[in-house]
Scaffold this motif. Structure first.
Motif, PDB file in Angstrom:
ATOM      1  N   ILE A   1     -23.841  45.341 -16.040  1.00  0.00           N
ATOM      2  CA  ILE A   1     -25.002  45.221 -16.920  1.00  0.00           C
ATOM      3  C   ILE A   1     -24.596  44.321 -18.070  1.00  0.00           C
ATOM      4  N   ALA A   2     -25.409  43.350 -18.309  1.00  0.00           N
ATOM      5  CA  ALA A   2     -25.009  42.366 -19.325  1.00  0.00           C
ATOM      6  C   ALA A   2     -26.231  41.618 -19.827  1.00  0.00           C
ATOM      7  N   PRO A   3     -26.186  41.238 -21.070  1.00  0.00           N
ATOM      8  CA  PRO A   3     -27.233  40.332 -21.556  1.00  0.00           C
ATOM      9  C   PRO A   3     -26.980  38.946 -20.988  1.00  0.00           C
ATOM     10  N   LEU A   4     -28.030  38.257 -20.609  1.00  0.00           N
ATOM     11  CA  LEU A   4     -27.845  36.915 -20.048  1.00  0.00           C
ATOM     12  C   LEU A   4     -28.225  35.828 -21.047  1.00  0.00           C
ATOM     13  N   PHE A   5     -29.502  35.790 -21.353  1.00  0.00           N
ATOM     14  CA  PHE A   5     -29.987  34.727 -22.224  1.00  0.00           C
ATOM     15  C   PHE A   5     -30.915  35.312 -23.270  1.00  0.00           C
ATOM     16  N   TYR A   6     -30.952  34.655 -24.376  1.00  0.00           N
ATOM     17  CA  TYR A   6     -31.952  35.006 -25.372  1.00  0.00           C
ATOM     18  C   TYR A   6     -32.340  33.744 -26.116  1.00  0.00           C
TER      19      TYR A   6
ATOM     20  N   LYS B   1     -35.594  37.821 -24.329  1.00  0.00           N
ATOM     21  CA  LYS B   1     -34.230  38.249 -24.025  1.00  0.00           C
ATOM     22  C   LYS B   1     -34.192  38.609 -22.543  1.00  0.00           C
TER      23      LYS B   1
ATOM     24  N   SER C   1     -31.867  40.137 -19.486  1.00  0.00           N
ATOM     25  CA  SER C   1     -30.615  40.835 -19.184  1.00  0.00           C
ATOM     26  C   SER C   1     -30.526  41.123 -17.696  1.00  0.00           C
TER      27      SER C   1
ATOM     28  N   GLN D   1     -27.419  46.368 -21.954  1.00  0.00           N
ATOM     29  CA  GLN D   1     -28.185  45.206 -21.530  1.00  0.00           C
ATOM     30  C   GLN D   1     -28.564  44.324 -22.716  1.00  0.00           C
TER      31      GLN D   1
ATOM     32  N   PHE E   1     -26.388  34.365 -23.772  1.00  0.00           N
ATOM     33  CA  PHE E   1     -26.314  32.944 -24.132  1.00  0.00           C
ATOM     34  C   PHE E   1     -27.615  32.547 -24.807  1.00  0.00           C
TER      35      PHE E   1
END
Lengths: 544, 481
Positions: A41-46, A530, A532, B215, B318
């Motif tokens: 689980i991770a944030p990708l883009f924002y 955002k 994720s 997340q 990012f």
């Protein structure tokens, strides 16, 4: 000895047991296969998109602009009229002739003179400079042109003619004066001369109902002793040729100055015919007229017709404010222009009906006349004078819409390999948005195969991608709308990506509160997003 | 990252150095009869002979390898249905069982040593011993959450506590002089003073690291400080101050015999230590004893380097401006740029600096034991050993039965609870014939025979000595010696 035997017995047993445990250490039989099932689980883009930036990006043609308060509007403009001074006034070529007949010469002063005596024969000519209609010329600063002087004489005497006018001044301000040899003893004389008239100044005087100038002729003959025959003649032609003007003062009589036809393209509706359903709060056509001609004008916009995407058309009808009365710069404003702005909107016309067809273009006919009965008969025209009429079809993004349904099918291909699902059990992409735009967006993306058959969809049913912001009674932002959506891609769905050839995008939009009130789009509104990732993975060394 | 890699590589070099040296401290040795080097564990102990001379590099050779969480069978075991072996990472492997065995902090120890010189002799004022020993102590501490993170991945809203992720590797030469003497008839004390010369060291000064994943963001909180002394290597720094290269010095790589001593007895990495021991015999059959070993430190000053990684970094994803993506700047270009940026940010917190002085203590050990002699040939012992590690205390208990078979053979059998593992059965023997003495002892000898797959710790102590002056003593041997 017994002890030693016991020890040997123990050692033998140990060896036996050791053999039993060998299975743990026979690394030749060790499988090198490794498989783990991690979750990620991770944030990708924002990011944040400013509406002003979005509009600037989308609007490569530069149709979008913003008012001082940041309200965005679309403007489709065109210069429909751009006429120069010579369209309004023109100096025609003219020929003025003065003739000396034998009777004019056979006067006592000449007949009684001795050979060798010099005798002057004076004449003058009043001429009016003819323009169109009842135009009146007070003065002209001539631009270019010439006065072609042609003489022909059958008098058998040497002589010349002085031509002058107090109303025609050369660039130095000296009265016009030309001496031309016009006769000789042979009795067959022809000659010509020319005077370039650039920057000459002509100032008329009033005589009767006309403004005129006077040209004086002084024929000077030297008595050769020959007789003057009855049919002898000396003719002098003054040809005013190719004259323009730097400035012209006088009165320009009422007349039609121009008629122009044209069309303004409106890509907003051409590219998005569905947007005909959008109700704009304050659409308008701005007419900008710039006039540096010293003559008041009246502009009429006839046959303004909006042409809809479905072939229908609506003719613009004015309720008020038409035709457009255009003032002229006064005598203290020579060289300057006066501008006037006229608005065609819902109050002054049937503009709503025009927009209802989703016009892809607006065709028009525009004509202009000089105004009558203004009481002011002092006009001027400069060579730099011009009349410019620009039309701006303007749509401020102050609008409402209940439902706008957009649909598009785009080609999409993952390539032969598709997505390698051997390492993926499921992928979830979660999009969170904070939306200051007063627009709600429902989105669904269908995955189609080469036969346009639906394989699957990206989102669940009734997926809201963007929630509309809350606005006040003026349509301005109160509270941003927030939304979070998750697109779930189990391995079986990802496996279908190999077959995908098209994506069919269905979007439904409406403005805040289901389009029940007008909303405004300001350039500083932002859309924060955002993205994720949640991935349920299978990592197996055999498939790496 | 290259620098970090090389830093880690240097750990491997030191590890290799230590493992080659080989040897360890066996609990079973504590009550073993007939082994001169028992005085290494308790300086109060006096060997039964007047003189012993250890064979260089064989008196003793010792090694100990310990894994606190795992035995072999936790990592590799038979396939449930096929005639093969699988690892715990195999699709049929039990990863949950693997993770369940992890504790908040898990350690892997490697201690070894060998003596170049080991001599002992009796005088009227007591028994003296002189030893020159090369030792290597290494440890690796792994937080349990690291295993969870690597195998299970990241969980929403979870904080992975990686505090204590650290390593300490120390190679040094020890020159010691010991004395043991009787204070009163039934009380012996002993002391061993040690001068230490550091060969190389990599130490974790501070290690606080946590990762919180969700997340919305990943949050890294790090306060790590590593120090190293690498006199045997050339360390090169680049323009940014990062370590760009680590290479063994030529004279070390070539094993130049004229140059090696300056690395072996490096006075710039100087340390001191002391071992203390006591034996008290309240009755003829009962012996109480205790020893405290490796109380000391080394001050590392030669070719020292520091690496710190201190940051509080929040990764919210990012940052992207979709409007910037174009044919000239594609999404792939963007990703390259973004990853480089993140890499630069994270590596930017990694700071290297040459120089500095730091000290590292030895891993101190405390032994407390009691033995009871049933007959002159048989005694039973009970021993507690406590290892004071970095932020950890490791406890082990050993019960042993010791036998003397005539004058030529001594045997021991032991049972130990070591590192939370109960099934350690050890054994050892010492053969004495003529002036020759050979002994081999291990706390896990029978583990290796009966259930090697379940063994979490292995230690072996081997020695060869020449011993003299034992004849009378054997003839008039005390009940326990």
């Amino acid at each position: 000895m017994k002890r030693q035997l016991g020890i040997l017995f123990l050692m033998a047993g140990a060896l036996l047991l050791t053999n039993c445990q060998k299975e743990y250490f026979n690394l030749d039989k060790l499988s090198d296969e490794v498989e783990i099932h991690p979750e990620l689980i991770a944030p990708l883009f924002y990011g944040s998109l400013n509406i002003g930036d979005i509009v600037e990006y989308v609007d490569s043609a530069g149709y979008a602009r913003e008012f001082d308060d940041g309200l965005i509007y679309l403007a489709y403009s065109d210069t429909v009229v751009n006429v120069m001074a010579d369209t309004i006034e023109d100096i025609p070529n003219a020929v003025y002739t003065e003739t000396y007949l034998s009777a004019d010469v056979n006067i006592p002063e000449f007949t009684e003179s001795n050979p060798g005596d010099i005798v002057h024969f004076l004449k003058n000519k009043i001429i009016a400079i003819q323009l169109d209609g009842d135009d009146r010329v007070d003065s002209i600063r001539i631009k270019g042109g010439e006065i072609l002087l042609e003489v022909m004489s059958s008098f058998k005497h040497n002589g010349y003619v002085n031509i002058s006018s107090e109303q025609i001044l050369d660039p130095r301000g000296e009265p016009f004066f030309v001496t031309l040899v016009c006769s000789d003893e042979s009795g067959v004389f022809e000659d010509s001369g020319r005077v370039l008239t650039d920057y000459y100044y002509i100032e008329t005087f009033e005589k009767g109902d006309s403004n005129v100038i006077q040209i004086d002729f002084d024929l000077v003959l030297t008595n050769s002793g020959n007789p003057v025959d009855p049919d002898d003649i000396c003719q002098i032609d003054l040809n005013f040729l190719d004259m323009g003007f730097y400035s012209l003062f006088g009165y320009i009589d009422s007349r039609n100055v121009f008629t122009e036809r044209g069309s303004i393209e409106i890509p907003f509706y051409t590219e998005n015919p569905e947007l005909a359903a959008v109700k704009f709060a304050d659409p308008r056509i701005n007419v900008w007229i710039t006039n540096s001609v010293g003559v008041p004008l009246v502009i009429t916009m006839d046959s303004a017709i909006s042409n809809g995407t479905d072939g229908s058309s609506v003719t613009l009808e004015f309720y008020e404010g038409h035709p457009f009365m255009v003032p002229a710069p006064g005598m203290t404003q020579i060289g300057s222009a006066v501008s006037e702005e006229f608005h065609i909107n819902r109050e002054t016309s049937n503009f709503n009906e025009l927009l209802a067809v989703g016009p892809t273009s607006l065709s028009y006919k525009v004509s202009g006349r000089t105004q009558e009965g203004t009481g002011d008969e002092s006009h001027f025209v400069l060579d730099t004078s011009r009349l410019i009429i620009e039309i701006e079809f303007l749509l401020p993004l102050d609008f409402r819409s209940t439902v706008i349904a957009l649909e598009d099918t785009i080609e999409f291909e993952m390539g032969d390999q598709g997505i390698d699902t051997s390492m993926i059990r499921q992928v979830n992409l979660t999009m969170s948005t904070v939306n200051e735009l007063p627009i709600k967006l429902d989105l669904q993306v269908y995955l189609l195969d080469e036969f346009y058959q639906v394989l699957d969809s990206v989102f669940g049913d009734n997926q809201v991608l963007l929630a509309a912001s809350e606005v006040d009674q003026e349509g301005k932002l109160i509270q941003a709308g927030e939304e979070e959506n998750t697109a779930i891609f189990p391995a079986e769905k990802l496996g279908k990506f190999e077959e995908i050839r098209y994506l069919q995008v269905h979007a439904r939009m409406n403005t805040s509160e289901l389009g029940s009130k007008d909303v405004k789009l300001y350039s500083d509104y932002s859309l924060d997003f955002k993205l994720s990732l949640f991935a349920d993975l299978i990592i197996n060394s055999r498939v790496l | 990252m290259k620098s970090l890699y090389k830093f880690i590589l240097s750990i491997g070099i030191l590890a290799g150095f230590g493992i080659e040296a080989g040897a360890q401290v066996s609990n079973s040795l504590y009550f073993m009869q007939g082994v001169p080097q028992t005085n290494r564990i308790n300086p109060a102990y006096q060997p039964g002979c007047d003189l012993y001379i250890g064979i260089p590099f064989l008196a003793p050779v010792r090694t100990e390898e310990t894994s606190s969480p795992y035995a072999w069978s936790d990592l590799i075991y038979p396939h449930p249905t096929q005639d093969s072996l699988i690892t715990f990472l195999h699709p049929l492997g039990d990863k949950e069982a693997f993770l369940n065995k992890l504790k908040p902090t898990n350690y892997f120890l490697s201690n070894s040593g060998t003596s170049w010189l080991s001599v002992g002799f009796r005088t009227e004022i007591g028994f003296f011993s002189v030893d020159v020993t090369t030792r290597f102590d290494g440890s690796l501490y792994v937080p349990g959450d690291l295993g969870v993170l690597l195998i299970n991945g990241t969980e929403d809203g979870k904080t992975y506590n990686l505090d204590g992720l650290s390593t300490d590797w120390m190679g040094f030469d020890e020159v010691s002089v010991g004395w043991s003497g009787a204070i009163v008839d039934n009380l012996n004390i002993g002391v061993r003073g040690k001068v230490l010369f550091g060969v190389g060291n990599i130490a974790t000064v501070n290690s606080n690291l946590s990762l919180t994943t969700s997340q919305d963001s990943w949050h890294i909180l790090s306060d790590m400080h590593f120090a190293a002394s690498l006199p045997f290597a050339d360390v090169t720094y680049d323009e940014e101050g990062k370590i760009s290269d680590i290479a063994l010095k030529d004279e070390v790589e070539d094993l130049d015999p004229w140059q090696l001593p300056k690395y072996a007895f490096n006075t710039r990495n100087f340390g001191l230590g002391i071992d203390l021991g006591i034996e008290y015999r309240p009755t003829d059959n009962l012996l109480l004893s205790a020893s405290l070993l490796d109380v000391g430190y080394i001050k590392w000053t030669d070719e020292t380097h520091e690496m710190t990684y201190k940051t509080e970094y929040d990764f919210p994803g990012f940052e992207i401006d979709p409007l910037e993506i174009s044919d000239d700047f594609t999404f792939e270009n963007y990703l390259d740029s973004a990853f480089n940026q993140i890499g630069d940010s994270l590596s930017g917190f990694l700071e290297f600096a040459p120089g500095g002085v730091y000290s590292r203590k030895l891993n101190t050990k405390l032994y407390v034991g009691a033995s009871y002699s049933v007959t002159p040939e048989i005694n039973f012992g009970l021993l507690s050993r406590t290892d004071f590690l970095t932020g950890q205390i490791a406890e082990s208990v050993t019960a042993s039965a010791n036998f003397a078979v005539g004058q030529w053979l001594n045997l021991t059998l032991s049972y130990s609870y070591i590192h939370s593992y109960f099934k350690n059965v050890g054994a050892g023997f010492s053969i004495h014939t003529g002036p020759f003495n050979l002994y081999v002892i291990s706390d896990n000898a029978l583990n290796l025979v009966f259930w090697p797959q379940d063994t979490r710790a292995v230690n072996v102590w081997l020695g060869v000595n020449l011993i003299f002056g034992c004849k009378d003593i054997y003839r008039d041997r005390p009940l326990v010696y």
